[in-house]
Design a protein around this motif. Structure first.
Motif, PDB file in Angstrom:
ATOM      1  N   VAL A   1       0.840  -1.200   0.000  1.00  7.63           N
ATOM      2  CA  VAL A   1       0.000   0.000   0.000  1.00  7.63           C
ATOM      3  C   VAL A   1       0.875   1.250   0.000  1.00  7.63           C
ATOM      4  O   VAL A   1       0.642   2.206  -0.751  1.00  7.63           O
ATOM      5  CB  VAL A   1      -0.950  -0.002   1.220  1.00  7.63           C
ATOM      6  N   ARG A   2       1.921   1.238   0.822  1.00  6.86           N
ATOM      7  CA  ARG A   2       2.826   2.396   0.893  1.00  6.86           C
ATOM      8  C   ARG A   2       3.610   2.562  -0.405  1.00  6.86           C
ATOM      9  O   ARG A   2       3.760   3.677  -0.924  1.00  6.86           O
ATOM     10  CB  ARG A   2       3.774   2.243   2.080  1.00  6.86           C
ATOM     11  N   SER A   3       4.106   1.448  -0.952  1.00  4.19           N
ATOM     12  CA  SER A   3       4.949   1.542  -2.153  1.00  4.19           C
ATOM     13  C   SER A   3       4.155   2.004  -3.372  1.00  4.19           C
ATOM     14  O   SER A   3       4.695   2.658  -4.267  1.00  4.19           O
ATOM     15  CB  SER A   3       5.616   0.197  -2.439  1.00  4.19           C
ATOM     16  N   LEU A   4       2.858   1.662  -3.410  1.00  3.58           N
ATOM     17  CA  LEU A   4       2.003   2.094  -4.513  1.00  3.58           C
ATOM     18  C   LEU A   4       1.517   3.537  -4.352  1.00  3.58           C
ATOM     19  O   LEU A   4       0.901   4.096  -5.267  1.00  3.58           O
ATOM     20  CB  LEU A   4       0.785   1.163  -4.634  1.00  3.58           C
ATOM     21  N   GLY A   5       1.766   4.097  -3.175  1.00  2.41           N
ATOM     22  CA  GLY A   5       1.361   5.480  -2.928  1.00  2.41           C
ATOM     23  C   GLY A   5      -0.141   5.662  -2.825  1.00  2.41           C
ATOM     24  O   GLY A   5      -0.679   6.682  -3.260  1.00  2.41           O
TER      25      GLY A   5
END
Length: 353
Positions: A235-239
């Motif tokens: 979730v964080r890496s996909l922004g």
């Protein structure tokens, strides 16, 4: 000393939240005034003041069964189910058994043993027709889906951090979708509850700049905490943290449904889903996989098909669905049959469907 009949319920006690534990919680909330209810908890989460079967203390366990007027079994484990039936019958206690699931592959010795034990049960509740057919004891089996309407006045408010996130999305003009998993489970090598699909869905919304956001609740990390951490990292890496909130605590999903526009249930397999029936009762459109037969008013998409899920959610967000615009929570027809069963099996009036 209380003159109320005493019922011992075996199964997973809330928390963590799951279909069965919520079912038991609502039975207790509704009937604790008219029956004395004890629990033999099978959850891995130990609760103060509640006997847990995993404590391996036979003395208190035997005492609870001996004091009971009815043993009501909701165990998911076949071994624990056998144990409860055996001990209840040794103490000559009536047994009511609910099957919340039943594998299609049970056969051979396991099936013969189960048939032997089930022959001594007073009555069986199957949560759907498929389970009833697999049990194959029509003379003592009734079908009653597991949904019990929530006592709305007893539902806790959402945590402040979740409510604040939702309110921010509302102010930005977003529609809110919610989904959940009691815990993260792999089924045939894939995500049973569809967390991966929901993350991909939110990523597509981000790329298309759609005004849709999702809250996904994982009630317990007893299993697959590593997969949860991987999902949170994705979730964080996909922004997409501004449109996908991943919650890892047992919050009131009823309260979350009431704050949402759409409920999503993208499971690969299911029983009689509490989430689906709650959404319908609370007047919310519910988008669900076609993995199993679903209740009337369900909006289906092809199981594990992200493209179809994306399309159906978009259509649902753009439409006003007649007949699903107000809460229809009612206790009529839900709790009364249990009361009649309890009274019959503890020596009262005979149960009639």
């Amino acid at each position: 000393m209380s003159d109320k009949k005493r019922i011992l319920i075996t199964g997973p006690v809330f928390p963590p939240a799951g279909g069965v534990s919520i079912h038991l919680k609502r039975l207790y909330e509704f009937f604790s005034g008219s029956f004395d209810i004890d629990f033999a908890d099978e959850s891995r989460t130990i609760k103060p003041g509640i006997f847990n079967i995993r404590s391996f203390r036979p003395g208190p366990y035997f005492k609870m069964i001996n004091k009971s007027d009815l043993v009501f079994i909701h165990s998911g484990s076949q071994l624990l189910r056998f144990l409860h039936i055996l001990v209840a019958r040794l103490f000559q206690k009536p047994v009511l058994l609910t099957f919340h699931s039943y594998p299609a592959t049970r056969y051979g010795l396991a099936k013969k043993l189960e048939s032997l034990f089930l022959a001594s049960v007073n009555m069986i509740i199957a949560v759907n027709e498929i389970i009833a057919k697999r049990i194959d004891l029509p003379e003592k089996t009734i079908v009653r889906h597991a949904f019990l309407p929530p006592l709305l006045g007893k539902e806790p408010e959402l945590p402040e951090v979740v409510l604040k996130w939702i309110n921010n999305k509302r102010e930005e003009g977003f529609q809110l979708v919610c989904s959940n998993a009691s815990q993260l489970v792999m089924f045939n090598g894939e995500d049973l509850y569809g967390l991966d699909l929901c993350i991909e869905l939110a990523h597509r919304w981000e790329l298309q700049n759609k005004k849709l956001a999702m809250v996904f609740v994982v009630s317990s990390l007893e299993k697959n905490e590593e997969y949860y951490n991987e999902s949170a990292a994705k979730v964080r890496s996909l922004g997409i943290s501004d449109r996908f909130l991943l919650v890892k605590e047992p919050i009131s999903f009823v309260s979350l449904i009431r704050q949402s526009d759409i409920v999503c249930r993208p499971t690969m397999s299911d029983g009689d889903s509490l989430t689906v029936r709650e959404a319908i009762a609370l007047g919310k459109p519910v988008v669900v996989s076609d993995a199993v037969e679903r209740p009337e008013w369900s909006i289906l998409f092809r199981s594990r098909d992200i493209n179809d899920l994306e399309k159906v959610i978009a259509q649902t967000a753009n439409e006003k669905l007649g007949g699903l615009n107000k809460e229809t929570v009612s206790f009529d027809g839900y709790y009364k049959p249990y009361e009649m069963l309890f009274n019959e099996l503890t020596g009262g009036k005979k149960y009639e469907e």
